[in-house]
Each structure stands twice: as structure tokens, then as C-alpha cells.
Design an enzyme around this catalytic site. Structure first.
Site, PDB file in Angstrom:
ATOM      1  N   ARG A  74      24.620  29.349  53.446  1.00 37.16           N
ATOM      2  CA  ARG A  74      25.639  29.132  52.430  1.00 37.16           C
ATOM      3  C   ARG A  74      26.037  27.673  52.377  1.00 37.16           C
ATOM      4  NH1 ARG A  74      30.313  31.989  52.030  1.00 37.16           N
ATOM      5  NH2 ARG A  74      29.152  33.866  52.381  1.00 37.16           N
ATOM      6  N   LYS A 115      36.736  33.070  49.093  1.00 39.50           N
ATOM      7  CA  LYS A 115      37.638  33.545  48.044  1.00 39.50           C
ATOM      8  C   LYS A 115      38.964  33.997  48.634  1.00 39.50           C
ATOM      9  CE  LYS A 115      34.333  36.066  46.275  1.00 39.50           C
ATOM     10  NZ  LYS A 115      33.534  37.030  45.522  1.00 39.50           N
ATOM     11  N   GLU A 139      31.030  39.738  43.827  1.00 38.98           N
ATOM     12  CA  GLU A 139      32.044  40.777  43.883  1.00 38.98           C
ATOM     13  C   GLU A 139      33.211  40.272  43.024  1.00 38.98           C
ATOM     14  OE1 GLU A 139      33.296  41.776  47.847  1.00 38.98           O
ATOM     15  OE2 GLU A 139      34.869  43.112  47.107  1.00 38.98           O
TER      16      GLU A 139
HETATM   17  P1  ATP Z   1      33.395  34.489  49.670  1.00 38.43           P
HETATM   18  O1  ATP Z   1      33.228  34.513  51.153  1.00 38.43           O
HETATM   19  O2  ATP Z   1      33.717  33.157  49.101  1.00 38.43           O
HETATM   20  O3  ATP Z   1      34.290  35.571  49.160  1.00 38.43           O
HETATM   21  P2  ATP Z   1      31.211  36.147  49.073  1.00 38.43           P
HETATM   22  O4  ATP Z   1      29.884  35.965  49.689  1.00 38.43           O
HETATM   23  O5  ATP Z   1      32.037  37.273  49.550  1.00 38.43           O
HETATM   24  O6  ATP Z   1      31.959  34.775  49.130  1.00 38.43           O
HETATM   25  P3  ATP Z   1      30.286  37.231  46.645  1.00 38.43           P
HETATM   26  O7  ATP Z   1      31.013  37.388  45.370  1.00 38.43           O
HETATM   27  O8  ATP Z   1      29.949  38.438  47.419  1.00 38.43           O
HETATM   28  O9  ATP Z   1      31.139  36.243  47.521  1.00 38.43           O
HETATM   29  O10 ATP Z   1      29.006  36.327  46.439  1.00 38.43           O
HETATM   30  C1  ATP Z   1      28.097  36.417  45.385  1.00 38.43           C
HETATM   31  C2  ATP Z   1      26.868  35.682  45.776  1.00 38.43           C
HETATM   32  O11 ATP Z   1      27.151  34.315  46.010  1.00 38.43           O
HETATM   33  C3  ATP Z   1      26.287  36.247  47.059  1.00 38.43           C
HETATM   34  O12 ATP Z   1      24.905  36.384  46.920  1.00 38.43           O
HETATM   35  C4  ATP Z   1      26.676  35.231  48.086  1.00 38.43           C
HETATM   36  O13 ATP Z   1      25.753  35.203  49.131  1.00 38.43           O
HETATM   37  C5  ATP Z   1      26.689  33.938  47.294  1.00 38.43           C
HETATM   38  N1  ATP Z   1      27.598  32.975  47.905  1.00 38.43           N
HETATM   39  C6  ATP Z   1      28.914  33.133  48.189  1.00 38.43           C
HETATM   40  N2  ATP Z   1      29.402  32.049  48.806  1.00 38.43           N
HETATM   41  C7  ATP Z   1      28.390  31.159  48.902  1.00 38.43           C
HETATM   42  C8  ATP Z   1      28.253  29.840  49.461  1.00 38.43           C
HETATM   43  N3  ATP Z   1      29.277  29.208  50.018  1.00 38.43           N
HETATM   44  N4  ATP Z   1      27.045  29.253  49.368  1.00 38.43           N
HETATM   45  C9  ATP Z   1      26.013  29.861  48.796  1.00 38.43           C
HETATM   46  N5  ATP Z   1      26.060  31.091  48.274  1.00 38.43           N
HETATM   47  C10 ATP Z   1      27.231  31.743  48.323  1.00 38.43           C
HETATM   48 MG    MG Z   2      31.267  39.247  49.443  1.00 41.17          MG
END
Ligand code: ATP
Ligand code: MG
Length: 555
Positions: A257, A267, A33
């Protein structure tokens, strides 16, 4: 790699699907995102998704999951692309969930026509109150049994802007008493009269994540949609939409994760650190972002090796940040150019060295890779800078460095004996006076003298000044998110700025991206953002050894 590697559970699934013919190809996607910069957790997901495809000649899309117009920005899109490329990956298609808005609208209409979706006039509070709890079934909305025609008209009116934000939503008609809360008539579309960074003001209704993600996967022909564990409970809904729409049957798989000690990884939290000025931007070298790590001097290979080493699990755990640092050291040891840099300079005068004389010493650039590194010339003279901490007026036991009467080798040069030292009025040592042994020149030593200590140095006449930044962990507890406000656990001494380091003259040619080992001091690289002509700034990427492990042992 020749060494036999065991497959992680996702690699096993993919290999099995190909073998049984369940899949004929492998097509994955990385779906960030664009609401922040990528962090090391994302690197795990990137390595995993691109890795699964690469292993089988498959493809990976980069898809911006930009269905939430409020938090998203093109700055983030650009940074994400740069970071994925820098990590060493190349995507098949650059996709945007927002490009599918027209298609998703059609899908929604199709579900309405099948009697599987309805427009609800309930407010978000009413919807929440009627949701029930995992043990108490929810209540059906009074709007649930609207006719198809009325639903189509209302949904169209939602789209054309006839209603205000929150006045209506489109919901899937599934099961208000499902034990899975996500199946209790989930919201598909909400009204948001806001500008979207790509579609502008074309839309005032936006699909929810659950209605956008699986359909986007399907539209792109994604075979294996990999996401983190919190989406496991969404999987029945993911499958429901795909089944009811009768579109390409992407399957979703979940993994744990990445969590890392002394780090926050969401983020939202990283954005707080940026906005509240605790760090100097998303690419602050202390941040766990890809851009921060790049600026700090981490290599893409070290991050990929780290992701490889931690593997992929089905259960949450927390990885020691020391493992990442180990991977960084391992790579830098192989490639870094060795250089003499004194961080805290103390003058050394060699009293018996002929006045005005200079020599050039040969020094290897990288003894770990002598055939790649070659050698360089190091100017030597009777006035040098040495590290203040390499001299002790009253030596401790087992002190093998400089002290009155003590003998050390100056690396790549001569053996010197400390004869005397000079103090200023405040009682600080400001100069040490030594004599050198002319027969002890490195590589041609006939002196027969054995020394236990070797120290680094820089010839004063040709020294270059530089700013050097030493970093420590951003947080001083292992799990800053465990309780209370994570910002309470910020390490107040995570940045140490040394404004007057001195470097050997070859450092004048240091370029962004060069990796250095400042002998005895750690691995460093030029900070492109802070350096300007005549004022180089170097970041310490990582220390030579794991200082924290040592501390821990001391207890
Ligand atoms: P955050 O909680 O840091 O905002 P998010 O999951 O909302 O992370 P996205 O931009 O939606 O962030 O994530 C893009 C991809 O990266 C998704 O498939 C997500 O599952 C993966 N991802 C995000 N954080 C992690 C993590 N700590 N470990 C492994 N994969 C991750
Ligand atoms: Mg997300």
C-alpha cells in the site's frame, strides 16, 4: 510515451499470463468499501487496476464492497464514483457485493451440502478462545460435526431471523490446527439485524469479507484480483473457497500500500478528523482525499503521474509527500495562467506619473506555453499595491527589492525608484513613494538602467479583493501514526487565511477549475465551496518551490 518503461511485477505477471495463454483476457476491479471517501492510496490502486487492463484492451469493474451494513452509506458511493471519474477512469460495470447476497447464500448452502461448512452456536468470545495461537492449534467446536440437514435448517433459520445477533455463525470446516490462522474454521456469515444501505431489511445475515470478496471476483470473471499486502495471508482461504465451489478461478495478487510522509491514510483516521472537527469535511484541502486534492487544485494528471512514478512494490515503504507536490507543480507550470496578486498589500504612489492617467500593459498568460496562453492587458496607474515584504526600510545585505533609494522593475511595466515612505502613528510603513522612469516600459526599454529585482503589483483603482487560503502540512511529523495518538501531531498552523488580498481585474473571470500561478506566490485555484458572488476565495494548491526541502537543508 515513446520512452521505454520497464514493467512493474504485476504488469509482468499479466503480460506473461497472456503470452502463455493462462489468461485470454484481462479483467480487473477496483473494490472500495463505501465507508469513507477515497484517498491518494486508493488512487494508486485505481491507477494500477485500470492501468493493467488498459494496457491489454481489458476491462475494469468498479465494485462496492458493501458487505458490512453498519459503516456504509450512499453518500460514500456517490463520492467514490465522482472521484474515480475525475481521476480519468471509466469502469466497465458498476457492481455491488450486496447484489451477490442471494448467490453467496447459495454458495454457502453448497458448502454445507459438501460437509464443508457448519453452524456454530459458540459466542464470539468462545470462538476466539478456541482459535489457538500461531504455535498452538485451535480446538474444534462442539457444533463442528452437525449433520448436513441440521446445518441447512439452522442456516435457513439464521436467514429468516430466528436468532439474535451473535447467537449463531456459519463457519467453514477447514483445519483447526492449520499454521495459517485464517484457515482455522473461519466465519463465513454472521447475524446482524441492521438496515443495509441497498438491500434494506431483506437480510439479517451478512457474509464476511473473505467469503464475499473472492466469490464476487469469480462471479464477475475477474482474471487478476489485486489487493494490498495484508491480504497475502488470506490468499489460501481465498483459493480454498474458489476451489471447493468449483467456480471461475480468479487469482489474487498483493502489492504494498501507499504510505506518504506527513499524512495519515486510513479511512478510520480520516473519519476521526472529520467527525471531531479538525478539518472542514472530507474535502478539506488539507486532506489526502481525492476530493480534498481536487478542491485544493491538484490536477488528475498530476495524481496519475505521481502514481506512475512511485511504481508498484512488494514491500511496504513510505513515499515523500514532496514527490506528489513535485508532480503537481510540474503539471501546473505547464497549464497555469500567470496572474498578479498581492497577498499583503502595501500602497505605492508613483509621484511623477501623470495624475488620472492609466495605461494598459501587455502580459503573457503563460510563458511556458506562449502559443496556448496568449496575452492579457494589465491596467497600470500611479497608485499600486505591492507586497509588503518587498519593501525594507533598512535593507539587508544583497537586498534587491525596494528600500529607500533602491530601484526595481515592476513586472510587465516600468522601473521605479523608491524616494520616500510614510508611517502611521504606530510606526508601521503604510505607503511608499516612488518615481518611475518613463523610458523603461517593458518591451520598449531604452533607459539603459540595469535592475536586479523584479516585483509584482496590482493597480489600485481596478483591483479586486479576494480571500486567499494558504495551506501547510496537516501534520508536523513525518509519520503521525508511528506512536501514540496521531492527532497529537496535527500542525496547528496548517491553514492561514488572508482576507484582503488584491488581484488584477482579469481575475473577475476566474472560474472553478481554472489554474493560476500568482506570480512569485505559488499555484492557486478558486474554492467552489467557499466562494460566493462578490467574495472569491482562492486556495493555494502548492508553493512554487519546495519550502520544506529548503528548511531541511538549512538544518
Ligand atoms: P483504509 O484502510 O484506508 O480504510 P481500505 O483498504 O480499507 O483502506 P478499501 O475501500 O477496502 O479501503 O480499499 C479499496 C481498494 O483500495 C483495496 O483494493 C485496497 O487494497 C486499496 N487501497 C486502500 N488503501 C490503499 C493504499 N494506501 N495504497 C494502495 N492501495 C490501497
Ligand atoms: Mg477495507
Amino acid at each position: 510515451m515513446s520512452e521505454e518503461k520497464s514493467l512493474n511485477f504485476l504488469e509482468e505477471i499479466v503480460a506473461d499470463d497472456l503470452q502463455t495463454g493462462r489468461s485470454t483476457n484481462v479483467h480487473t476491479r477496483f473494490p472500495p468499501e463505501p465507508n469513507g471517501y477515497l484517498h491518494i492510496g486508493h488512487a494508486k490502486s485505481i491507477c494500477l487496476n485500470f492501468g493493467l487492463a488498459d494496457d491489454h484492451g481489458g476491462k475494469t469493474n468498479l465494485r462496492f464492497d458493501d458487505t458490512n451494513p453498519v459503516t456504509e452509506d450512499t453518500e460514500y458511493v456517490e463520492s467514490i464514483k465522482a472521484d474515480v471519474r475525475w481521476l480519468g477512469f471509466d469502469w466497465e460495470h458498476e457492481c455491488y457485493a450486496s447484489d451477490y447476497f442471494p448467490k453467496l447464500y447459495e454458495f454457502a448452502c453448497a458448502l454445507i451440502r459438501k460437509g464443508l461448512a457448519y453452524v456454530d452456536d459458540s459466542s464470539s468470545e468462545e470462538i476466539a478462545a478456541a482459535k489457538g495461537t500461531p504455535t498452538v492449534p485451535g480446538r474444534e467446536s462442539p457444533c463442528r460435526n452437525r449433520s448436513v440437514t441440521e446445518n441447512l435448517e439452522l442456516f435457513e433459520a439464521m436467514k429468516t431471523g430466528a436468532f439474535r445477533d451473535g447467537e449463531k455463525v456459519l463457519r467453514a470446516k477447514i483445519d483447526m490446527s492449520s499454521p495459517n490462522m485464517h484457515m482455522r474454521d473461519p466465519i463465513m456469515y454472521r447475524i446482524r439485524h441492521v438496515h443495509h444501505h441497498r438491500t434494506g431489511d431483506t437480510w439479517c445475515i451478512y457474509p464476511m469479507y473473505d467469503f464475499a470478496h473472492g466469490q464476487s471476483d469469480s462471479l464477475e470473471g475477474i482474471t487478476h484480483s489485486v489487493c494490498t499486502l495484508e491480504f497475502e495471508v488470506h490468499r489460501p482461504l481465498y483459493n480454498w473457497y474458489i476451489a471447493k465451489l468449483g467456480i471461475f478461478p480468479t487469482r489474487q495478487f498483493e502489492f504494498a500500500r501507499l504510505n506518504m510522509t506527513y499524512t495519515v491514510m486510513s479511512k478510520r483516521k480520516l473519519l476521526q478528523l472529520v467527525q471531531e472537527g479538525f478539518v472542514d469535511g472530507w474535502d478539506d484541502p488539507r486532506m489526502p482525499t481525492i476530493s480534498g486534492m481536487r478542491r485544493r487544485g491538484y490536477t488528475p494528471l498530476s495524481i496519475r503521474n505521481f502514481c506512475d512514478r512511485i511504481g508498484v512494490q512488494r514491500r511496504e515503504n513510505i513515499i515523500d509527500v514532496g514527490l506528489l507536490e513535485f508532480c503537481v507543480r510540474e503539471d501546473l507550470n505547464r497549464i497555469a495562467l500567470r496572474r498578479m496578486v498581492v497577498l499583503d498589500p502595501l500602497k505605492m504612489v508613483i509621484t511623477n506619473y501623470p495624475a488620472g492617467q492609466t495605461e494598459e500593459m501587455d502580459a503573457e498568460n503563460n510563458p511556458e506555453a506562449p502559443d496556448q496562453g496568449g496575452t492579457r492587458k494589465l491596467p497600470f496607474s500611479g497608485e499600486l499595491w505591492i507586497e509588503r515584504e518587498d519593501f525594507m526600510e533598512v535593507p539587508a545585505k544583497k537586498w534587491f527589492r525596494l528600500a529607500p533609494g533602491a530601484v526595481v522593475r515592476l513586472k510587465n511595466a516600468y522601473i521605479v525608484r523608491c524616494d520616500d515612505f510614510v508611517k502611521n502613528e504606530q510606526g508601521e510603513v503604510i505607503e511608499i513613494r516612488c518615481s518611475y522612469i518613463p523610458e523603461s516600459r517593458s518591451g520598449q526599454d531604452t533607459s539603459g538602467i540595469n535592475v536586479k529585482g523584479t516585483i509584482h503589483w496590482v493597480s489600485a483603482a481596478t483591483a479586486i479583493r479576494a480571500e486567499v487560503r494558504l495551506y501547510d502540512r496537516l501534520f508536523n511529523v513525518e509519520d503521525p501514526s508511528a506512536e501514540g495518538d496521531f492527532k497529537n501531531f496535527l500542525n496547528p498552523s496548517s491553514l492561514d487565511i488572508i482576507s484582503q488580498a488584491v488581484m488584477e481585474p482579469s481575475m473577475a473571470e476566474a472560474a472553478p477549475g481554472d489554474r493560476f500561478q500568482f506570480i512569485r506566490k505559488g499555484y492557486f485555484s478558486l474554492d467552489e465551496k467557499l466562494s460566493h458572488s462578490g467574495h472569491p476565495v482562492f486556495n493555494r494548491t502548492v508553493t512554487l518551490k519546495d519550502g520544506w526541502a529548503k528548511e531541511a537543508k538549512k538544518g
